[in-house]
Each structure stands twice: as C-alpha cells, then as structure tokens.
Write a protein that holds these residues in place. Sequence first.
Motif, PDB file in Angstrom:
ATOM      1  N   ASP A   1       0.857  -1.187   0.000  1.00  0.00           N
ATOM      2  CA  ASP A   1       0.000   0.000   0.000  1.00  0.00           C
ATOM      3  C   ASP A   1       0.894   1.238   0.000  1.00  0.00           C
ATOM      4  OD1 ASP A   1      -2.173  -1.690   0.184  1.00  0.00           O
ATOM      5  OD2 ASP A   1      -2.360  -1.509   2.368  1.00  0.00           O
TER       6      ASP A   1
ATOM      7  N   TYR B   1      -1.188   8.390  -0.880  1.00  0.00           N
ATOM      8  CA  TYR B   1      -1.520   9.128  -2.097  1.00  0.00           C
ATOM      9  C   TYR B   1      -0.360  10.037  -2.494  1.00  0.00           C
ATOM     10  CZ  TYR B   1      -3.577  12.533  -5.226  1.00  0.00           C
ATOM     11  OH  TYR B   1      -3.818  13.362  -6.290  1.00  0.00           O
TER      12      TYR B   1
ATOM     13  N   VAL C   1      -5.282  -2.550 -14.084  1.00  0.00           N
ATOM     14  CA  VAL C   1      -5.441  -2.111 -12.692  1.00  0.00           C
ATOM     15  C   VAL C   1      -6.877  -1.590 -12.564  1.00  0.00           C
ATOM     16  CG1 VAL C   1      -4.668  -0.530 -10.897  1.00  0.00           C
ATOM     17  CG2 VAL C   1      -3.008  -1.527 -12.499  1.00  0.00           C
ATOM     18  N   ILE C   2      -7.659  -2.240 -11.686  1.00  0.00           N
ATOM     19  CA  ILE C   2      -9.095  -1.958 -11.596  1.00  0.00           C
ATOM     20  C   ILE C   2      -9.427  -1.380 -10.223  1.00  0.00           C
ATOM     21  CG2 ILE C   2     -11.405  -3.004 -11.761  1.00  0.00           C
ATOM     22  CD1 ILE C   2     -10.053  -5.282 -13.384  1.00  0.00           C
ATOM     23  N   ASP C   3     -10.199  -0.334 -10.203  1.00  0.00           N
ATOM     24  CA  ASP C   3     -10.702   0.260  -8.951  1.00  0.00           C
ATOM     25  C   ASP C   3     -11.817  -0.655  -8.441  1.00  0.00           C
ATOM     26  OD1 ASP C   3     -11.964   1.738  -6.938  1.00  0.00           O
ATOM     27  OD2 ASP C   3     -11.509   3.649  -7.941  1.00  0.00           O
ATOM     28  N   VAL C   4     -11.616  -1.231  -7.256  1.00  0.00           N
ATOM     29  CA  VAL C   4     -12.586  -2.185  -6.718  1.00  0.00           C
ATOM     30  C   VAL C   4     -13.957  -1.557  -6.571  1.00  0.00           C
ATOM     31  CG1 VAL C   4     -13.148  -3.626  -4.714  1.00  0.00           C
ATOM     32  CG2 VAL C   4     -10.779  -3.497  -5.541  1.00  0.00           C
ATOM     33  N   ASN C   5     -13.986  -0.283  -6.227  1.00  0.00           N
ATOM     34  CA  ASN C   5     -15.260   0.396  -6.004  1.00  0.00           C
ATOM     35  C   ASN C   5     -15.856   0.967  -7.283  1.00  0.00           C
ATOM     36  OD1 ASN C   5     -15.193   0.001  -3.139  1.00  0.00           O
ATOM     37  ND2 ASN C   5     -13.594   1.592  -3.059  1.00  0.00           N
ATOM     38  N   ASP C   6     -15.106   0.888  -8.325  1.00  0.00           N
ATOM     39  CA  ASP C   6     -15.595   1.406  -9.609  1.00  0.00           C
ATOM     40  C   ASP C   6     -15.018   0.511 -10.711  1.00  0.00           C
ATOM     41  OD1 ASP C   6     -16.538   2.779 -11.741  1.00  0.00           O
ATOM     42  OD2 ASP C   6     -15.488   4.671 -11.323  1.00  0.00           O
ATOM     43  N   PRO C   7     -15.629  -0.682 -10.857  1.00  0.00           N
ATOM     44  CA  PRO C   7     -15.056  -1.676 -11.785  1.00  0.00           C
ATOM     45  C   PRO C   7     -14.920  -1.175 -13.207  1.00  0.00           C
ATOM     46  CG  PRO C   7     -16.734  -2.672 -10.378  1.00  0.00           C
ATOM     47  CD  PRO C   7     -16.819  -1.181 -10.154  1.00  0.00           C
TER      48      PRO C   7
ATOM     49  N   LYS D   1     -13.698   1.496 -13.983  1.00  0.00           N
ATOM     50  CA  LYS D   1     -12.485   2.307 -14.035  1.00  0.00           C
ATOM     51  C   LYS D   1     -11.290   1.338 -14.143  1.00  0.00           C
ATOM     52  CE  LYS D   1     -10.016   5.974 -11.559  1.00  0.00           C
ATOM     53  NZ  LYS D   1     -10.006   6.790 -10.315  1.00  0.00           N
TER      54      LYS D   1
END
Length: 231
Positions: free
Chosen positions: A189, A192, A213-219, A221
């Motif tokens: 991790d 930012y 690379v995928i945003d877990v909360n915004d698949p 993305k």
Amino acid sequence: SVTIDPIEDVVYGNPVVITFTIVNETDFVTISVIDVNDPDKEIDFESADGTITINDLTVGNYTVNIHNGGTDCYNESEASATFSVLLANSSVTIDPIEDVVYGTPVVINFTIVNETDFVTISVNDVNDPDKVIEYVNGETSITVNDLPAGDYIVNIHNGENELYTESQANATFSVLQAGSSVTIDPVEDVVYGNPVVITFNIVNETDFVTISVIDVNDPDKVIEYEYAEGN
C-alpha cells in the motif's frame, strides 16, 4: 536321358535345390544355371550326384540346362527347367511414441528388417506440409526437436530394391501446449502521491500479455498498461 525334378521357387536368401536323374551318364555332363534377364550371367557346374545346391542367387528368373554329352556308346540327351528367386519381404515397426509437452524432444524408435537404401522418414503435422527428416541407414532411433504444439503422423517408408519388397509403417503422437504461469509479488500500500510498484513474473510468456489495474469500487475504471518486463 536327363530328367529334372520340378524346382520350387525360393525367396531371396534361401538356397535353390536342383534334383535330377541321368540315365547312362557319360563323362560329358554340363549343368548351367542362366539368368533369363541376363543370359551372360551363367553359373556352370561339373557333374553332380543327382543334386546341386546353389546359394546367394539374386532375385530373378532362371533356366537350368543339364546336358549329357554323347559317346560311342550313348547318344546325347538334355533337359531344362525353370525357377524364380523372389523378392524377400521387408518390414517396418515403429514403437509407440509418447506425447510430449512443447519444448521437449520427440524420440522415435523403430526397427527395419531387410533395410534398403531408400528409407524416408516424414513427420507430418496434420495441418501443415510434411517435414522430411534426414536419415542415416542403420539408425534405429531419431530425435525431433522444436516441434510446435499439434498432432503429428510419422511415416517410415523402406523402398523396394532389387532384393527386398517395400514396406512402411505409421504412428501418431501429439505435442501438447506447455503450461504457463503468472506470479505477482505482494503489492505494498502507498500514501496518495506515491507511485505504486507492481513486480511480477511470467513463465512461458506469450505475445498476448495484458495488465489491468481496476478500482474495486468502480469496476468500470480500468487502467490498461502495455507489457513491461516484470515491473
């Protein structure tokens, strides 16, 4: 008189036995074995006691002439007979061939009985033209490298010559796809603003590597990357 018993045809490599009877035999007996296709090729024998055995005759058709020459007491007589020396059989046997994984050599073991100088070995990809392999007479095994994945047919052909019949054999094997694997090292991790370093390893890499690379909360993305060598 001269009488020749019927002469059996023989397969090349076997002796020819000629049995005959001469009544009132003189001192002037001649026995000739002549190749029908090559009359100049003649084998002559002196008188024999009713039987002669001939070895190592080549394949062909032959005539036997036995002549009992005349004397003051007996007239001359003769007889002829024919026989053939036939081609000997040859054979090809291929041992079962094990399937291999791509990158592993294929070993083909085989046996040729009465081998000629006209042996060809082909390894045919079912979907591609023949791959003809250079062969040295007397070998009993060949190794084939760098075959792509696929299904193959092996044909070994022993061509006919002046002594032996032709023969051939087929066998099949498959070159299987090799396994591949992808390993990603644990990704730390980050706070930012700091870069994310992803280290990975691909075994048996192809030309079709994708990195996402995928945003877990915004698949929806998804960030796509061109392949980089492990980092």
